[in-house]
Design an enzyme around this catalytic site. Structure first.
Site, PDB file in Angstrom:
ATOM      1  N   GLU A 145      18.374  12.380   2.046  1.00 47.73           N
ATOM      2  CA  GLU A 145      17.802  11.294   2.770  1.00 47.73           C
ATOM      3  C   GLU A 145      18.729  10.319   2.234  1.00 47.73           C
ATOM      4  O   GLU A 145      18.272   9.821   1.002  1.00 47.73           O
ATOM      5  CB  GLU A 145      16.669  11.193   3.464  1.00 47.73           C
ATOM      6  N   ASN A 193       9.604  11.899   2.740  1.00 49.06           N
ATOM      7  CA  ASN A 193       9.326  12.481   4.011  1.00 49.06           C
ATOM      8  C   ASN A 193       9.124  13.995   3.604  1.00 49.06           C
ATOM      9  O   ASN A 193      10.066  14.790   3.718  1.00 49.06           O
ATOM     10  CB  ASN A 193      10.266  12.218   4.896  1.00 49.06           C
ATOM     11  N   LYS A 270       3.956   9.301   0.796  1.00 51.31           N
ATOM     12  CA  LYS A 270       4.222   8.395   2.000  1.00 51.31           C
ATOM     13  C   LYS A 270       3.288   8.824   3.171  1.00 51.31           C
ATOM     14  O   LYS A 270       3.254  10.045   3.602  1.00 51.31           O
ATOM     15  CB  LYS A 270       5.632   8.492   2.302  1.00 51.31           C
ATOM     16  N   GLU A 274       6.258   5.576   9.056  1.00 50.68           N
ATOM     17  CA  GLU A 274       7.491   6.122   9.990  1.00 50.68           C
ATOM     18  C   GLU A 274       6.964   7.676  10.204  1.00 50.68           C
ATOM     19  O   GLU A 274       7.875   8.343  10.162  1.00 50.68           O
ATOM     20  CB  GLU A 274       8.786   6.116   8.928  1.00 50.68           C
ATOM     21  N   ARG A 318       6.811  -7.951  10.465  1.00 56.66           N
ATOM     22  CA  ARG A 318       6.647  -6.649   9.769  1.00 56.66           C
ATOM     23  C   ARG A 318       6.721  -7.158   8.206  1.00 56.66           C
ATOM     24  O   ARG A 318       5.961  -6.239   7.620  1.00 56.66           O
ATOM     25  CB  ARG A 318       8.125  -5.891  10.116  1.00 56.66           C
ATOM     26  N   LYS A 342       7.993  -1.273  -2.403  1.00 58.21           N
ATOM     27  CA  LYS A 342       9.509  -1.478  -2.508  1.00 58.21           C
ATOM     28  C   LYS A 342       9.638  -3.013  -2.838  1.00 58.21           C
ATOM     29  O   LYS A 342       8.652  -3.927  -2.645  1.00 58.21           O
ATOM     30  CB  LYS A 342      10.072  -1.435  -1.141  1.00 58.21           C
ATOM     31  N   ASP A 347      12.734  -3.943   3.642  1.00 57.12           N
ATOM     32  CA  ASP A 347      13.146  -2.452   3.428  1.00 57.12           C
ATOM     33  C   ASP A 347      14.523  -2.443   2.639  1.00 57.12           C
ATOM     34  O   ASP A 347      15.592  -2.294   3.104  1.00 57.12           O
ATOM     35  CB  ASP A 347      13.419  -1.802   4.486  1.00 57.12           C
ATOM     36  N   GLU A 375      21.858   2.606   0.400  1.00 58.65           N
ATOM     37  CA  GLU A 375      21.651   2.923   1.937  1.00 58.65           C
ATOM     38  C   GLU A 375      22.017   1.574   2.625  1.00 58.65           C
ATOM     39  O   GLU A 375      22.795   1.746   3.527  1.00 58.65           O
ATOM     40  CB  GLU A 375      20.327   2.908   2.043  1.00 58.65           C
ATOM     41  N   HIS A 519      18.440  -7.194   7.747  1.00 56.36           N
ATOM     42  CA  HIS A 519      18.262  -6.161   8.817  1.00 56.36           C
ATOM     43  C   HIS A 519      19.071  -6.264   9.906  1.00 56.36           C
ATOM     44  O   HIS A 519      18.843  -5.921  11.110  1.00 56.36           O
ATOM     45  CB  HIS A 519      16.727  -5.920   9.120  1.00 56.36           C
TER      46      HIS A 519
HETATM   47  C1  GCV Z   1      12.913   8.162   3.116  1.00 59.88           C
HETATM   48  C2  GCV Z   1      13.720   3.511   5.124  1.00 59.88           C
HETATM   49  C3  GCV Z   1      14.962   4.586   4.992  1.00 59.88           C
HETATM   50  C4  GCV Z   1      14.355   5.858   5.139  1.00 59.88           C
HETATM   51  C5  GCV Z   1      13.102   6.271   4.376  1.00 59.88           C
HETATM   52  C6  GCV Z   1      12.134   5.079   4.440  1.00 59.88           C
HETATM   53  C7  GCV Z   1      11.362   5.139   3.247  1.00 59.88           C
HETATM   54  O1  GCV Z   1      13.254   3.288   6.433  1.00 59.88           O
HETATM   55  O2  GCV Z   1      15.871   4.287   6.265  1.00 59.88           O
HETATM   56  O3  GCV Z   1      15.325   6.753   5.138  1.00 59.88           O
HETATM   57  O4  GCV Z   1      12.575   7.606   4.384  1.00 59.88           O
HETATM   58  O5  GCV Z   1      12.884   3.973   4.306  1.00 59.88           O
HETATM   59  O6  GCV Z   1      11.435   4.319   2.264  1.00 59.88           O
HETATM   60  O7  GCV Z   1      10.070   6.099   3.297  1.00 59.88           O
END
Ligand code: GCV
Length: 700
Positions: A145, A193, A270, A274, A318, A342, A347, A375, A519
């Protein structure tokens, strides 16, 4: 016809051989990273003990020693109070440490100093954080990912997915060595995830195989877990953290793991984020969930890294949500739980202020999560050196315990009493020959490790080291490699290329999201621009207009007391400073304020004009990087030169798209001209939107 004179044929042959040899010299797939140095200079390594780690330390010295021939280097265990954790003492004699791991790190430091021309003197060297981890977002089917460098080095799909091959072992060892050389001492092997399957016996056997390879390099293995695992693989009817059967299931599973991997590091989680399962699904909270796992790990010394990346489609900004959700729990977690946060409150955007949780949670250890994989910063196509961004973040002052309460100090144990300290970086590593896709993305892996070891290192020093270790002092003329004088190489290669690296993050911020914008990238892939993206029925907090708030008056997210009030989560005097557009750093202006298009910036320009100049400046910088790199051609092997050159071309094109897309889109609101001394757009807004929609359709 037979040649009368065989000599010409021979010399033709030798020319051909030479040609291919020199091609060989020029073929560099980047696999060796920053560990290229080899030497024939003998060294006498003295060590009273022998172990797997010490054997590696000895071999590394023998492999790359560049000091005096036959010098004696003592590797010794000691008991010195001043040496902390993995720290060590360097001296003219050699390396002393309280642990074997410390000795290995000392050896890598010694060799690095030799190779980069840094002084070696008597010195105590301690790491900034106890646990310095890479988080791999690797799925068990081999995909990664947000990975842009090929498939996973740990997992793959197919019939042989669980077979450990000699190639696997070799790759894992090279990975472990690279990490050890920069002080990384933990790897989370799978995506946050997380598939519950990773805790099945079959997968745990593979985890054990990996752990066995990483261990001699001082690296502990960790796993991301899925909170619903007791239901999915344990077939229980619930995963309620207060249910006795669930508690037992986790205890037994943890015991099974430690039987296989006695030095297992712990779990990364996590939860309720999400769509991932978590304690809230059972009417419980983060403390219940984290403490359940902490209790299971405690007998073995394992850690829980519980992520605070939580947000819901509520009316609340957020940026405020993680703080609101976690602050009430401060002090309630077990002491082997660390809350992983983070760097910014949203993000991993190109630039964010630090998350207000840093320094605010005073009775709970908090660790930073950085994103090494790009990313939101151009994947493995854009050259963006991330050390300056992390330096800015780690040195940000939270003011929580007065001036100087930097994020680094709020997490490294020097400000608050913490049993454990840690830092994590989301890895950018895959099966690509050069590990990271972009040859310069290796510098981000390197920089993360170095900053995790020593948060006081400057980006400049890290870039300097990385360039010296990664590129040889050579001239490559027509395939021929010659060593050049250090002065020439420093002037013509090191200096300009280092400067390019140091400017590259700010350039990306400028052509993507300057002045605190955030964003506004394209949906799903997060590579290109998408400030317009807001399909009907979509969660607002997933759409760019929610973040940029552009209208006919102006642009930016009002997070002051008259807006979302997010500024109140920061400590004074920062809170007041951020609250006023006059005192808010301009780099974060539109993060905290909605300002009019004609707002006067410090340099006298209107906000609209400044936005235009920033986007343009970002693009011009990348064009400049192309010149720098083309001039460096003589000093780089053909392979790496070509790969980077191509990517810089792609980066330039993409930077122009970013600029045109954002300026033409925002111009619909500002109704002001792009200053006439700036280059005109080369893309049409409609075409860019259509292109974006085509890509989105491909994802859906
Ligand atoms: C691993 C963001 C990313 C997701 C990631 C998430 C997270 O939303 O786009 O890919 O998922 O962060 O850090 O859990």
């Amino acid at each position: 016809m037979k040649s009368k004179n065989p000599k010409p044929m021979k010399s033709i042959l030798s020319v051909i051989v030479l040609f291919f040899l020199s091609l060989g010299l020029n073929a560099d797939n980047g696999h060796q990273l920053w560990l290229r140095s080899k030497s024939n200079i003998p060294v006498q390594v003295v060590s009273k003990r022998s172990s797997a780690i010490l054997t590696i330390a000895r071999q590394e010295l023998q492999h790359a020693w560049q000091g005096e021939a036959n010098q004696t280097v003592v590797l010794g265990l000691t008991r010195e109070k001043q040496i902390k954790g993995d720290g060590f003492r360097l001296s003219a004699e050699g390396v002393h440490a309280n642990t074997e791991r410390g000795i290995l790190y000392g050896v890598y430091e010694l060799l690095r100093r030799q190779q980069t021309g840094q002084a070696i003197r008597d010195e105590l060297v301690n790491p900034s954080w106890e646990n310095r981890l890479l988080n791999h977002w690797d799925n068990l089917d081999g995909t990664v990912e947000r990975g842009y460098a090929g498939h996973s080095i740990f997992w793959r799909a197919g019939n042989d997915s669980l077979t450990v091959t000699p190639e696997d072992l070799k790759l894992w060892e090279a990975y472990a060595r690279a990490n050890a050389s920069i002080g990384i001492n933990g790897s989370v092997l799978n995506n946050v995830n997380a598939s519950p399957k990773v805790l099945s016996a079959a997968y745990l056997n593979r985890v054990k195989a990996i752990a066995d390879v990483l261990r001699p390099y001082g690296i502990k293995t960790y796993l991301s877990i899925n909170f619903a695992s007791p239901m999915v693989i344990g077939r229980l009817s619930t995963a309620d953290p207060l249910n006795a059967e669930v508690v037992d299931w986790w205890k037994n599973k943890t015991k099974e793991i430690y039987t296989l991997i006695p030095d297992f590091g712990g779990f990364l989680v996590k939860a309720n984020s999400e769509g991932q399962p978590g304690p809230q699904d059972f009417g419980r909270n983060h403390v219940d969930g984290a403490n359940l796992l902490a209790d299971a790990l405690n007998p073995y010394g394992g850690l829980v890294m519980w992520r605070a990346f939580v947000y819901n489609p509520s009316d609340e900004d957020r940026a405020k949500q993680a703080y609101n959700e976690f602050m009430p729990f401060d002090g309630q977690f077990r002491d082997n739980v660390i809350i992983q946060v983070k760097n910014g409150p949203i993000d991993f955007q190109p630039r964010e202020p630090f998350s207000p949780l840093f320094g605010a949670m005073k009775q709970t250890p908090v660790m930073a999560e950085l994103q090494v994989t790009q990313e939101y910063l151009g994947h493995s196509i854009h050259l963006v050196f991330l050390a300056p961004m992390w330096e800015e973040f780690l040195h940000s002052d939270t003011w929580q315990e007065g001036e100087g309460s930097t994020v680094a100090r709020a997490t490294d144990g020097s400000l608050f009493k913490q049993k454990h300290t840690a830092i994590a970086g989301v890895a950018n590593i895959g099966l690509d020959d050069n590990w990271c896709g972009h040859d310069f993305a290796q510098a981000n892996w390197y920089a993360y490790g170095r900053q995790a070891w020593d948060s006081s290192l400057s980006s400049e020093q890290i870039a300097d080291e990385w360039l010296k270790l990664t590129f040889s002092r050579s001239l490559f003329v027509e395939g021929d490699q010659k060593v050049v004088l250090p002065m020439e190489w420093d002037l013509n290669f090191l200096k300009p290329v280092k400067q390019m690296m140091l400017n590259s993050h700010e350039a990306a911020v400028d052509y993507m999201m300057p002045l605190g914008l955030h964003h506004i990238f394209a949906a799903h892939h997060h590579y290109g621009p998408g400030p317009w993206w807001a399909p009907k029925g979509m969660r607002k907090d997933w759409t760019p207009p929610y973040y940029h708030q552009a209208d006919s008056e102006g642009i930016g997210f009002d997070r002051t007391a008259s807006g979302s009030g997010a500024v109140s989560q920061y400590h004074e005097p920062l809170q007041s400073q951020l609250s006023s557009p006059e005192t808010c750093p301009e780099a974060l202006l539109l993060w905290f304020h909605h300002v009019s298009w004609d707002y006067k910036m410090k340099n006298g320009r209107t906000l609209w004009n400044e936005l235009c100049y920033r986007y343009d400046q970002g693009v011009q910088q990348v064009r400049q990087f192309q010149k720098v790199w083309d001039q460096a051609e003589r000093y780089v092997d053909r392979d790496r030169f070509g790969r980077v050159q191509q990517r810089l071309r792609d980066q330039s094109l993409n930077a122009m798209e970013w600029k045109d897309a954002c300026l033409l889109y925002f111009q619909q609101y500002s109704q002001r001209p792009i200053p006439y001394d700036l280059e005109r757009p080369v893309n049409n807004l409609d075409d860019l939107i259509e292109k974006d929609q085509r890509t989105i359709r491909a994802y859906e």
